[in-house]
Design a protein around this motif. Structure first.
Motif, mmCIF file in Angstrom:
data_model
loop_
_atom_site.group_PDB
_atom_site.id
_atom_site.type_symbol
_atom_site.label_atom_id
_atom_site.label_comp_id
_atom_site.label_asym_id
_atom_site.label_seq_id
_atom_site.Cartn_x
_atom_site.Cartn_y
_atom_site.Cartn_z
ATOM 1 N N ARG A 197 0.837 -1.204 0.000
ATOM 2 C CA ARG A 197 0.000 0.000 0.000
ATOM 3 C C ARG A 197 0.877 1.262 0.000
ATOM 4 O O ARG A 197 0.535 2.265 -0.638
ATOM 5 N N TYR A 200 2.036 1.600 -3.516
ATOM 6 C CA TYR A 200 0.929 2.112 -4.331
ATOM 7 C C TYR A 200 0.861 3.631 -4.219
ATOM 8 O O TYR A 200 0.732 4.343 -5.229
ATOM 9 N N ASN A 201 0.959 4.151 -2.999
ATOM 10 C CA ASN A 201 0.900 5.604 -2.802
ATOM 11 C C ASN A 201 2.079 6.306 -3.467
ATOM 12 O O ASN A 201 1.920 7.390 -4.047
ATOM 13 N N SER A 204 1.687 6.204 -7.286
ATOM 14 C CA SER A 204 0.593 7.055 -7.768
ATOM 15 C C SER A 204 1.062 8.479 -8.035
ATOM 16 O O SER A 204 0.348 9.261 -8.686
ATOM 17 N N GLY A 211 -2.283 7.176 -10.418
ATOM 18 C CA GLY A 211 -2.714 8.472 -9.894
ATOM 19 C C GLY A 211 -4.110 8.868 -10.336
ATOM 20 O O GLY A 211 -4.743 9.725 -9.715
ATOM 21 N N PRO A 214 -9.466 7.026 -8.449
ATOM 22 C CA PRO A 214 -9.988 7.800 -7.314
ATOM 23 C C PRO A 214 -9.647 7.152 -5.977
ATOM 24 O O PRO A 214 -9.647 5.919 -5.855
ATOM 25 N N HIS A 215 -9.345 7.971 -4.997
ATOM 26 C CA HIS A 215 -8.941 7.471 -3.685
ATOM 27 C C HIS A 215 -10.025 6.573 -3.092
ATOM 28 O O HIS A 215 -9.713 5.524 -2.506
ATOM 29 N N ARG A 216 -11.293 6.953 -3.242
ATOM 30 C CA ARG A 216 -12.375 6.149 -2.674
ATOM 31 C C ARG A 216 -12.395 4.751 -3.293
ATOM 32 O O ARG A 216 -12.614 3.757 -2.610
ATOM 33 N N ALA A 218 -9.732 3.247 -4.645
ATOM 34 C CA ALA A 218 -8.505 2.563 -4.216
ATOM 35 C C ALA A 218 -8.669 1.964 -2.828
ATOM 36 O O ALA A 218 -8.115 0.891 -2.543
ATOM 37 N N MET A 219 -9.409 2.644 -1.962
ATOM 38 C CA MET A 219 -9.604 2.136 -0.608
ATOM 39 C C MET A 219 -10.396 0.832 -0.599
ATOM 40 O O MET A 219 -10.365 0.082 0.378
#
Length: 349
Positions: A197, A200-201, A204, A211, A214-216, A218-219
């Motif tokens: 993780r 991944y960040n 991105s 990148g 969307p963050h939502r 990805a979560m």
């Protein structure tokens, strides 16, 4: 007090860390033997450090550029996608007088992230190129005449492939297939899932598809989906680099385990190292292939690796069989398929 010129000239003063925002560069006093035997040149190298010195990064860079008589050969680079025997390959190539292998110097992670987030560097490509060449040059300083330095960055530093090639350094891209990658993540447990993780960040921030997710969304990815996306990002980045630069070569790590002597010979040739046939033969049949590359005290050979992988695959087959077809449909920013192009020529010569 050690003079700046002495820090820059002596490879025993190793570039440990830098901070472009604070304009700092830290050198650590380390012997060649300490550098070679330490599996990771990050915070884990502390036991082999005998002294440290901090200087202004800008002053060190200016002094480096001002010395027109300085003779430094760029190191060779081994980039990799993680969990693909890169540490084993680097250790096998380390041979006093021929090659010093530097494994995952922390300063390259600092450089890689500075190129990602330092707005001043992003606005000034010439400055970024100059800084990169300086750090590569520091790593390339020789302890012995004729000894070539080989650098294996952490895979989070794969955005350095282009700067490395612009600096004129030879490079090889080592990789593995997705199933092997996922099995390694499973084997290493929860810490590795967290590391995926983190990667991944980091990835991105690079140009490409991660990148844009969307963050939502990805979560909502599972741990192994995140790992698969990290792997895919790297394969696409490697494919793009190989397409742009025909002097790059790729290597599937399984070839190293199947044909160690032929692969070591081919890698040494491609990276312009100075191994003779006797050194290659000794490495291929020596203890490095029969021990854990990250812990020399633990017996670990290709046969045991294969048995461990087979056991994990059998236990987690249903999960792996779900993730692989899901990942096969992914395209983040460009097509990429295995085997990667420009395979290293390992035919006997």
């Amino acid at each position: 007090m050690t003079k700046l010129d002495d820090l820059l000239a002596d490879p025993g003063w190793f570039p440990e860390a830098m901070d472009t925002g604070r304009d700092t560069l830290r050198f650590a006093r380390v012997s060649r033997d300490g550098l070679a035997k330490t599996p990771f040149l990050d915070q884990r190298m502390a036991p082999v450090i005998s002294d440290r010195r901090d200087v202004r990064l800008s002053e060190a860079l200016a002094a480096w550029d001002a010395d027109k008589a300085r003779k430094v050969r760029m190191p060779a680079f081994l980039f990799h996608s993680a969990f693909c025997c890169s540490t084993l390959l680097a250790k096998a190539l380390d041979a006093p007088g021929a090659c010093l292998a530097l494994k995952e110097p922390d300063i390259l992670m600092h450089l890689a992230n500075a190129l990602r987030v330092d707005e001043a560097l992003k606005r000034d490509p010439a400055r970024a190129k100059r800084l990169s060449a300086f750090i590569f040059g520091l790593l390339g300083r020789q302890f012995a005449k004729g000894e070539r330095v080989l650098v294996k960055p952490t895979n989070s530093g794969n955005n350095l492939i282009t700067p490395v090639r612009e600096a004129g350094a030879p490079a090889l891209l080592l990789y593995g297939d997705l199933r092997s990658f996922l099995i390694s993540v499973i084997k290493k447990g929860e810490p590795c899932k967290g590391f995926m993780r983190l990667q991944y960040n980091i990835f991105s921030l690079d140009p490409g598809g991660l990148g844009a997710i969307p963050h939502r969304q990805a979560m909502g990815f599972t741990d192994l989906q995140v790992a698969a996306l990290v792997w895919r990002h790297q394969m696409e980045a490697f494919a793009g680099a190989l397409e742009r630069d025909r002097d790059l070569a790729s290597l599937d790590f399984t070839a190293l385990l199947d044909r160690p002597e032929a692969v070591l010979t081919a890698v040494s040739r491609h990276l312009k190292l100075r191994h003779g046939s006797a050194r290659i033969a000794a490495a291929a049949t020596g203890p490095v292939f029969r021990e854990n590359s990250k812990d020399a005290g633990e017996a670990y050979d290709p046969e045991r690796r294969e048995r461990d992988a087979a056991a994990l695959e059998a236990t987690h087959k249903d999960t792996l069989d779900l993730i692989e077809p899901w990942a096969a449909k992914l395209t983040l920013s460009r097509p990429a398929s295995l085997p990667l192009p420009h395979p290293l020529d390992i035919a006997a010569r």
